[in-house]
Structures are given as C-alpha cells and as structure tokens.
Design a protein around this motif. Structure first.
Motif, PDB file in Angstrom:
ATOM      1  N   GLY A   1       0.823  -1.201   0.000  1.00 41.54           N
ATOM      2  CA  GLY A   1       0.000   0.000   0.000  1.00 41.54           C
ATOM      3  C   GLY A   1       0.860   1.255   0.000  1.00 41.54           C
ATOM      4  N   GLY A   2       0.198   2.391  -0.175  1.00 39.98           N
ATOM      5  CA  GLY A   2       0.935   3.642  -0.160  1.00 39.98           C
ATOM      6  C   GLY A   2       0.132   4.759  -0.760  1.00 39.98           C
ATOM      7  N   LEU A   3       0.833   5.851  -1.067  1.00 38.48           N
ATOM      8  CA  LEU A   3       0.219   7.040  -1.662  1.00 38.48           C
ATOM      9  C   LEU A   3       0.562   7.089  -3.138  1.00 38.48           C
ATOM     10  N   VAL A   4      -0.437   7.282  -3.967  1.00 38.11           N
ATOM     11  CA  VAL A   4      -0.222   7.329  -5.409  1.00 38.11           C
ATOM     12  C   VAL A   4      -1.157   8.364  -6.014  1.00 38.11           C
ATOM     13  N   GLN A   5      -0.756   8.947  -7.117  1.00 36.99           N
ATOM     14  CA  GLN A   5      -1.615   9.905  -7.799  1.00 36.99           C
ATOM     15  C   GLN A   5      -2.673   9.175  -8.610  1.00 36.99           C
ATOM     16  N   ALA A   6      -3.752   9.851  -8.854  1.00 33.28           N
ATOM     17  CA  ALA A   6      -4.821   9.288  -9.680  1.00 33.28           C
ATOM     18  C   ALA A   6      -4.255   8.867 -11.033  1.00 33.28           C
ATOM     19  N   GLY A   7      -4.672   7.688 -11.467  1.00 32.02           N
ATOM     20  CA  GLY A   7      -4.165   7.125 -12.707  1.00 32.02           C
ATOM     21  C   GLY A   7      -2.974   6.209 -12.515  1.00 32.02           C
TER      22      GLY A   7
ATOM     23  N   THR B   1      -3.885 -15.901  -8.199  1.00 29.15           N
ATOM     24  CA  THR B   1      -3.880 -16.999  -7.249  1.00 29.15           C
ATOM     25  C   THR B   1      -2.568 -17.001  -6.469  1.00 29.15           C
ATOM     26  N   PRO B   2      -2.610 -17.471  -5.229  1.00 26.38           N
ATOM     27  CA  PRO B   2      -1.367 -17.554  -4.456  1.00 26.38           C
ATOM     28  C   PRO B   2      -0.328 -18.406  -5.174  1.00 26.38           C
ATOM     29  N   ASP B   3       0.916 -17.958  -5.099  1.00 26.56           N
ATOM     30  CA  ASP B   3       1.990 -18.688  -5.754  1.00 26.56           C
ATOM     31  C   ASP B   3       2.519 -19.783  -4.823  1.00 26.56           C
ATOM     32  N   ALA B   4       3.638 -20.370  -5.196  1.00 29.38           N
ATOM     33  CA  ALA B   4       4.192 -21.481  -4.416  1.00 29.38           C
ATOM     34  C   ALA B   4       4.603 -21.065  -3.007  1.00 29.38           C
ATOM     35  N   LYS B   5       4.774 -19.770  -2.814  1.00 25.28           N
ATOM     36  CA  LYS B   5       5.109 -19.259  -1.480  1.00 25.28           C
ATOM     37  C   LYS B   5       3.871 -18.786  -0.738  1.00 25.28           C
ATOM     38  N   ASN B   6       2.698 -19.184  -1.244  1.00 25.46           N
ATOM     39  CA  ASN B   6       1.430 -18.813  -0.611  1.00 25.46           C
ATOM     40  C   ASN B   6       1.235 -17.299  -0.537  1.00 25.46           C
ATOM     41  N   THR B   7       1.700 -16.613  -1.560  1.00 23.58           N
ATOM     42  CA  THR B   7       1.528 -15.163  -1.647  1.00 23.58           C
ATOM     43  C   THR B   7       0.625 -14.827  -2.814  1.00 23.58           C
ATOM     44  N   GLY B   8      -0.436 -14.089  -2.536  1.00 25.05           N
ATOM     45  CA  GLY B   8      -1.344 -13.642  -3.574  1.00 25.05           C
ATOM     46  C   GLY B   8      -1.177 -12.154  -3.810  1.00 25.05           C
ATOM     47  N   TYR B   9      -1.680 -11.701  -4.953  1.00 25.80           N
ATOM     48  CA  TYR B   9      -1.465 -10.311  -5.338  1.00 25.80           C
ATOM     49  C   TYR B   9      -2.758  -9.672  -5.845  1.00 25.80           C
ATOM     50  N   LEU B  10      -2.800  -8.362  -5.709  1.00 24.01           N
ATOM     51  CA  LEU B  10      -3.851  -7.560  -6.315  1.00 24.01           C
ATOM     52  C   LEU B  10      -3.169  -6.433  -7.067  1.00 24.01           C
ATOM     53  N   GLN B  11      -3.203  -6.509  -8.382  1.00 22.11           N
ATOM     54  CA  GLN B  11      -2.632  -5.455  -9.218  1.00 22.11           C
ATOM     55  C   GLN B  11      -3.711  -4.409  -9.444  1.00 22.11           C
ATOM     56  N   MET B  12      -3.406  -3.179  -9.082  1.00 19.59           N
ATOM     57  CA  MET B  12      -4.388  -2.103  -9.195  1.00 19.59           C
ATOM     58  C   MET B  12      -3.851  -1.049 -10.153  1.00 19.59           C
ATOM     59  N   ASN B  13      -4.532  -0.903 -11.277  1.00 20.72           N
ATOM     60  CA  ASN B  13      -4.160   0.096 -12.277  1.00 20.72           C
ATOM     61  C   ASN B  13      -5.268   1.140 -12.395  1.00 20.72           C
ATOM     62  N   GLY B  14      -4.926   2.273 -12.968  1.00 23.16           N
ATOM     63  CA  GLY B  14      -5.928   3.307 -13.158  1.00 23.16           C
ATOM     64  C   GLY B  14      -6.599   3.720 -11.862  1.00 23.16           C
ATOM     65  N   LEU B  15      -5.814   3.884 -10.824  1.00 21.25           N
ATOM     66  CA  LEU B  15      -6.392   4.170  -9.513  1.00 21.25           C
ATOM     67  C   LEU B  15      -7.112   5.508  -9.492  1.00 21.25           C
ATOM     68  N   LYS B  16      -8.189   5.544  -8.730  1.00 22.44           N
ATOM     69  CA  LYS B  16      -9.020   6.731  -8.586  1.00 22.44           C
ATOM     70  C   LYS B  16      -9.058   7.137  -7.110  1.00 22.44           C
TER      71      LYS B  16
END
Length: 125
Positions: free
Chosen positions: A9-15, A71-86
C-alpha cells in the motif's frame, strides 16, 4: 497458526498503479480461495475481488477492468494489481483467505478463514 500479512500500500496519484501482496504463513496445506476487501472510515468492509484455487475470479463492478487478482503462488503469496487508480479507491485494503491448515495440537487438517491486518491505499487527485 496461520497469518496473513499485506504489503504494497501507499500514496499514489490518480491514474497510477500499486500492487498489493498478501503473504500467508503457518502450517498451510492449501488455500481454497483468497480475496481482497476494503474499508473506509464509518463504512462497512466491502468486497474488491476474490479468486478460487481453480482460478475463478469475482470483481466488484467498480474495479472491473482496472484491478487483477492472482492466485497464491508457491510461497502462498497472492497479489492484487491495481491500475488506473481513482481517489475513490482510497481505503484500507484487507486480505482474506480460506485456508486448510494443520492444527499443531491435534495434527488434524482443518479449514478456517483468516484476515490480514490491512494496508492503507491513498489515491490523490
């Protein structure tokens, strides 16, 4: 016995873009499904996206076409890629997973639902 830890997480500009990670640890045998939820102050936690072990996905209409869950990978880590943030995506994002894990006391396999501690995403306009 099972912990979920979010990061990214963090701070990002719109888009802009962010990629959230959810690392699951413990005596994990398998992860049946994993999901991401978000919550803003004074509001209920709401679904963002979920994915099953087989790869079936479900997205809230507000993020379709912009967010991608994996889906979680072999290290049991899953991801959420967020593009075009508003700016309206600003929230605390929580990882949730239904995990089959081994009870350390009984050594039996059991299924339970777990939540992470959350990670803040702030989108500036």
């Amino acid at each position: 016995q099972v912990q979920l830890v979010e990061s990214g997480g963090g701070l990002v500009q719109a888009g802009g873009s962010l990629r959230l990670s959810c690392a699951a640890s413990g005596s994990i045998l398998s992860i049946n499904h994993m999901g991401w939820y978000r919550q803003t102050p004074g509001n209920r936690r709401e679904l963002v996206a979920t994915i099953t072990r087989a790869g079936f996905t479900n997205y809230d209409d507000s993020v379709k076409g912009r967010f991608t869950i994996s889906t979680p990978d072999a290290k049991n880590t899953g991801y959420l890629q967020m593009n075009g943030l508003k700016p309206e995506d600003t929230a605390v994002y929580y990882c949730n997973a239904e995990v089959v894990h081994r009870n350390v006391s009984t050594l039996w396999a059991q299924t339970a639902n777990f939540w992470g501690q959350g990670t803040q995403v702030t989108v500036s306009s």
